[in-house]
Design an enzyme around this catalytic site. Structure first.
Site, PDB file in Angstrom:
ATOM      1  N   ASN A 106       0.814  -1.224   0.000  1.00 24.46           N
ATOM      2  CA  ASN A 106       0.000   0.000   0.000  1.00 24.46           C
ATOM      3  C   ASN A 106       0.843   1.268   0.000  1.00 24.46           C
ATOM      4  O   ASN A 106       0.365   2.335   0.388  1.00 24.46           O
ATOM      5  CB  ASN A 106      -0.949   0.002   1.207  1.00 24.46           C
ATOM      6  CG  ASN A 106      -2.012  -1.064   1.030  1.00 24.46           C
ATOM      7  OD1 ASN A 106      -2.687  -1.108  -0.009  1.00 24.46           O
ATOM      8  ND2 ASN A 106      -2.117  -1.961   1.989  1.00 24.46           N
ATOM      9  N   ILE A 109      10.439  -6.137  -4.884  1.00 25.45           N
ATOM     10  CA  ILE A 109      11.814  -5.824  -4.499  1.00 25.45           C
ATOM     11  C   ILE A 109      12.771  -6.658  -5.361  1.00 25.45           C
ATOM     12  O   ILE A 109      12.859  -7.885  -5.227  1.00 25.45           O
ATOM     13  CB  ILE A 109      12.049  -6.071  -2.985  1.00 25.45           C
ATOM     14  CG1 ILE A 109      10.979  -5.341  -2.159  1.00 25.45           C
ATOM     15  CG2 ILE A 109      13.470  -5.648  -2.587  1.00 25.45           C
ATOM     16  CD1 ILE A 109      10.841  -3.852  -2.423  1.00 25.45           C
ATOM     17  N   GLU A 136      19.555   7.428  -9.485  1.00 22.20           N
ATOM     18  CA  GLU A 136      18.651   6.335  -9.857  1.00 22.20           C
ATOM     19  C   GLU A 136      17.877   6.681 -11.139  1.00 22.20           C
ATOM     20  O   GLU A 136      17.774   5.867 -12.055  1.00 22.20           O
ATOM     21  CB  GLU A 136      17.678   6.061  -8.707  1.00 22.20           C
ATOM     22  CG  GLU A 136      16.797   4.857  -8.965  1.00 22.20           C
ATOM     23  CD  GLU A 136      15.796   4.616  -7.838  1.00 22.20           C
ATOM     24  OE1 GLU A 136      15.159   5.585  -7.383  1.00 22.20           O
ATOM     25  OE2 GLU A 136      15.654   3.454  -7.427  1.00 22.20           O
ATOM     26  N   ARG A 137      17.359   7.896 -11.202  1.00 19.62           N
ATOM     27  CA  ARG A 137      16.581   8.286 -12.388  1.00 19.62           C
ATOM     28  C   ARG A 137      17.463   8.306 -13.632  1.00 19.62           C
ATOM     29  O   ARG A 137      17.019   7.941 -14.729  1.00 19.62           O
ATOM     30  CB  ARG A 137      15.969   9.673 -12.172  1.00 19.62           C
ATOM     31  CG  ARG A 137      14.863   9.634 -11.162  1.00 19.62           C
ATOM     32  CD  ARG A 137      14.371  11.021 -10.796  1.00 19.62           C
ATOM     33  NE  ARG A 137      13.526  10.917  -9.628  1.00 19.62           N
ATOM     34  CZ  ARG A 137      13.418  11.853  -8.680  1.00 19.62           C
ATOM     35  NH1 ARG A 137      14.096  12.968  -8.768  1.00 19.62           N
ATOM     36  NH2 ARG A 137      12.618  11.670  -7.657  1.00 19.62           N
ATOM     37  N   GLY A 188       6.259  -6.020 -38.385  1.00 18.88           N
ATOM     38  CA  GLY A 188       5.011  -6.717 -38.724  1.00 18.88           C
ATOM     39  C   GLY A 188       4.870  -7.983 -37.887  1.00 18.88           C
ATOM     40  O   GLY A 188       5.159  -7.986 -36.686  1.00 18.88           O
TER      41      GLY A 188
HETATM   42  C1  LIG Z   1       9.762  -4.833 -12.147  1.00 18.67           C
HETATM   43  C2  LIG Z   1       9.712  -3.912 -10.985  1.00 18.67           C
HETATM   44  C3  LIG Z   1      10.818  -3.810 -10.151  1.00 18.67           C
HETATM   45  C4  LIG Z   1      10.775  -2.997  -9.013  1.00 18.67           C
HETATM   46  N1  LIG Z   1      11.850  -2.974  -8.159  1.00 18.67           N
HETATM   47  C5  LIG Z   1      11.762  -2.302  -6.978  1.00 18.67           C
HETATM   48  C6  LIG Z   1      12.814  -2.386  -6.013  1.00 18.67           C
HETATM   49  O1  LIG Z   1      13.858  -3.016  -6.233  1.00 18.67           O
HETATM   50  N2  LIG Z   1      12.646  -1.752  -4.813  1.00 18.67           N
HETATM   51  C7  LIG Z   1      11.524  -1.040  -4.513  1.00 18.67           C
HETATM   52  O2  LIG Z   1      11.442  -0.493  -3.412  1.00 18.67           O
HETATM   53  N3  LIG Z   1      10.497  -0.933  -5.428  1.00 18.67           N
HETATM   54  C8  LIG Z   1      10.594  -1.555  -6.633  1.00 18.67           C
HETATM   55  N4  LIG Z   1       9.563  -1.476  -7.556  1.00 18.67           N
HETATM   56  C9  LIG Z   1       8.350  -0.768  -7.183  1.00 18.67           C
HETATM   57  C10 LIG Z   1       8.123   0.519  -7.961  1.00 18.67           C
HETATM   58  O3  LIG Z   1       9.003   1.513  -7.507  1.00 18.67           O
HETATM   59  C11 LIG Z   1       6.646   0.884  -7.762  1.00 18.67           C
HETATM   60  O4  LIG Z   1       5.878  -0.095  -8.457  1.00 18.67           O
HETATM   61  C12 LIG Z   1       6.329   2.269  -8.279  1.00 18.67           C
HETATM   62  O5  LIG Z   1       6.918   3.246  -7.465  1.00 18.67           O
HETATM   63  C13 LIG Z   1       4.824   2.511  -8.380  1.00 18.67           C
HETATM   64  O6  LIG Z   1       4.167   2.151  -7.200  1.00 18.67           O
HETATM   65  P1  LIG Z   1       2.859   1.214  -7.274  1.00 18.67           P
HETATM   66  O7  LIG Z   1       3.186   0.023  -8.080  1.00 18.67           O
HETATM   67  O8  LIG Z   1       2.382   0.996  -5.882  1.00 18.67           O
HETATM   68  O9  LIG Z   1       1.797   2.056  -8.079  1.00 18.67           O
HETATM   69  P2  LIG Z   1       0.907   3.257  -7.498  1.00 18.67           P
HETATM   70  O10 LIG Z   1       1.731   4.183  -6.699  1.00 18.67           O
HETATM   71  O11 LIG Z   1      -0.295   2.667  -6.848  1.00 18.67           O
HETATM   72  O12 LIG Z   1       0.483   3.965  -8.849  1.00 18.67           O
HETATM   73  C14 LIG Z   1      -0.566   3.486  -9.698  1.00 18.67           C
HETATM   74  C15 LIG Z   1      -0.828   4.554 -10.747  1.00 18.67           C
HETATM   75  O13 LIG Z   1      -1.253   5.782 -10.122  1.00 18.67           O
HETATM   76  C16 LIG Z   1      -0.394   6.850 -10.518  1.00 18.67           C
HETATM   77  N5  LIG Z   1      -0.197   7.749  -9.381  1.00 18.67           N
HETATM   78  C17 LIG Z   1       0.047   7.418  -8.095  1.00 18.67           C
HETATM   79  N6  LIG Z   1       0.206   8.525  -7.349  1.00 18.67           N
HETATM   80  C18 LIG Z   1       0.067   9.576  -8.177  1.00 18.67           C
HETATM   81  C19 LIG Z   1       0.133  10.985  -8.013  1.00 18.67           C
HETATM   82  N7  LIG Z   1       0.385  11.535  -6.830  1.00 18.67           N
HETATM   83  N8  LIG Z   1      -0.059  11.780  -9.105  1.00 18.67           N
HETATM   84  C20 LIG Z   1      -0.319  11.244 -10.323  1.00 18.67           C
HETATM   85  N9  LIG Z   1      -0.387   9.905 -10.531  1.00 18.67           N
HETATM   86  C21 LIG Z   1      -0.197   9.086  -9.485  1.00 18.67           C
HETATM   87  C22 LIG Z   1       0.925   6.181 -10.906  1.00 18.67           C
HETATM   88  O14 LIG Z   1       1.678   7.007 -11.786  1.00 18.67           O
HETATM   89  C23 LIG Z   1       0.420   4.915 -11.568  1.00 18.67           C
HETATM   90  O15 LIG Z   1       0.063   5.205 -12.889  1.00 18.67           O
HETATM   91  C24 LIG Z   1       9.611  -2.253  -8.731  1.00 18.67           C
HETATM   92  C25 LIG Z   1       8.505  -2.309  -9.599  1.00 18.67           C
HETATM   93  C26 LIG Z   1       8.548  -3.134 -10.704  1.00 18.67           C
HETATM   94  C27 LIG Z   1       7.339  -3.199 -11.596  1.00 18.67           C
END
Ligand SMILES: Cc1cc2nc3c(=O)[nH]c(=O)nc-3n(C[C@H](O)[C@H](O)[C@H](O)COP(=O)(O)OP(=O)(O)OC[C@H]3O[C@@H](n4cnc5c(N)ncnc54)[C@H](O)[C@@H]3O)c2cc1C
Length: 380
Positions: free
Chosen positions: A130, A158, A244-245, A340
């Site tokens: 969450n 993670i 990171e970015r 294609g």
């Molecule tokens: C393959 C993979 C590897 C990963 N590896 C790591 C890792 O090593 N360590 C780690 O800690 N995390 C990791 N992550 C997690 C990743 O950082 C999160 O998935 C990401 O930050 C988005 O969080 P969420 O999935 O909970 O989506 P949410 O935060 O629930 O977002 C869902 C949607 O809502 C939008 N949204 C949410 N808040 C806002 C806002 N304030 N304004 C506008 N739009 C919004 C988002 O852009 C998205 O489109 C990984 C994820 C993936 C898929």
């Protein structure tokens, strides 16, 4: 202004390109993707060639490189096997970089020389079921009791959590949202730590896991930066964000470059001898792909240059992160279009580029979150 890579950087680029060509055949890359296998053997080879020490300060056994060096490595590897760039990235970014900028002297001496030799792997455990974009809402808790912290809670997505030695775990130690978070260096062999790999669309082989902490005991000495850094986890994490970015931008550049090159090769073969009219639309699409890629590349490396000069670049690194991952997505979709039916065939790589590139606009802060950061910089 000088736009050429100095000799040392261009040598690094050549070395990593040669490694990719020699060690990662297309067949091998497809096998890792198909088996969803962590690329451990390739990672070991990379460390034997010194790539795990690139961004460690010289006094701790490294080469003293910066974010541009890291990006050059990520970009080259991502052209062939993006998941290997992530596996190495967990060491360079979440090991070397985190400890160098946030560790205390004892932690630097303990971890950096071992990381330099590629004998240890780290992962970065922040996201929770969450608490993704709103990462400061994490609920995993660390409670001090009898000289130890006891961690309870869970994490999700993670990367590398099931194959690493240390999980940098962000946990709640106070009630204030941002100022109540502490980063702990948690040995993954600790009792009560459990990682469960998730099956996913792209970056297969990354060992991205759900992680569970059940009464995991951690010593106060294992707070990142030492006991004085209690509640400082958020500030420590923020220090890492520009890098990171930028390195995630270079992953997108690598995938987009591969998509462009594959599309170019395909077109040269398939449309040999075609009439100019039939061919013109395709040529223009290839030109657009190459131009957009070049624009994304310059944005990424100019932001990285600012970072190396210690200039403010939070806005530019966010611009680069969203622009390169969205541009790479567009380029790969063009590649799919150009190939294609072959784009969907598993013995062509375009479908894998698509599956991998889709993830880059999520991990490390989504496109929407980057845009929020940029808007904030404009006072919006
Ligand atoms: C393959 C993979 C590897 C990963 N590896 C790591 C890792 O090593 N360590 C780690 O800690 N995390 C990791 N992550 C997690 C990743 O950082 C999160 O998935 C990401 O930050 C988005 O969080 P969420 O999935 O909970 O989506 P949410 O935060 O629930 O977002 C869902 C949607 O809502 C939008 N949204 C949410 N808040 C806002 C806002 N304030 N304004 C506008 N739009 C919004 C988002 O852009 C998205 O489109 C990984 C994820 C993936 C898929």
């Amino acid at each position: 202004m000088d736009f050429y890579l100095p000799e040392q950087r261009s040598n690094l680029s050549t070395r990593i390109r040669e490694f990719v060509e020699k060690e990662i055949t297309r067949e091998y890359a497809r096998e890792i993707d198909a088996k969803d296998e962590f690329p451990d053997a390739l990672l070991k080879k990379l460390s034997s060639l010194g790539f795990t020490r690139v961004n460690i300060p010289k006094e701790y056994g490294g080469e003293g490189g910066d974010v541009i060096d890291t990006m050059l490595i990520y970009e080259e590897i991502s052209k062939r096997l993006p998941v290997l760039a992530w596996a190495l990235g967990n060491i360079l970014l979440y090991g070397n970089e985190i400890i160098t900028i946030n560790g205390n002297e004892g932690q630097k001496k303990m971890y950096l020389p071992v990381l330099a030799k590629g004998e240890m792997k780290f992962c970065f455990a922040l996201t929770e079921p969450n608490a993704g974009s709103d990462a400061a809402s994490i609920k995993t808790r660390a409670v001090y009791e009898d000289g130890y912290y006891r961690l309870n809670g869970s994490k999700i997505f993670i990367t590398g959590a099931g194959v690493c030695d240390i999980a940098i775990t962000f946990a709640r130690t106070g009630e204030e949202k941002h100022k109540g978070i502490t980063a702990f260096l948690v040995p993954t062999k600790s009792a009560g730590y459990q990682a469960r790999p998730l099956e996913k669309l792209g970056y297969r082989g990354s060992n991205t896991c759900e992680v569970f902490y059940e009464d995991v005991k951690v010593s106060p000495e294992d707070i990142l930066g030492g006991e004085g850094c209690l509640h400082k986890g958020w500030t420590q994490m923020v220090k890492l964000l520009n890098t990171e970015r930028l390195v995630l931008s270079s992953c997108a550049l690598g995938i987009a470059q591969a998509a462009f090159e594959d599309a170019l090769t395909f077109v040269k073969e398939r449309f040999k001898g075609s009439s100019e009219e039939a061919f013109q639309g395709i040529k223009h699409r290839l030109v657009e792909m190459a131009t957009e890629l070049e624009a994304a590349r310059w944005l990424a490396y100019s932001a990285a240059w600012k970072e190396t000069q210690h200039l403010e670049c939070a806005k530019e690194s966010s611009m680069s992160k969203w622009f390169s991952s969205e541009t790479a997505k567009k380029i790969v979709l063009q590649g799919m279009n150009i190939l294609g039916g072959y784009s969907a065939a598993m013995d062509f790589d375009m479908q894998r580029y698509l599956r991998d590139v889709l993830i880059l606009s999520i991990g490390g802060g989504t496109t929407q979150i980057q845009k929020n950061i940029i808007a904030k910089a404009f006072g919006l």
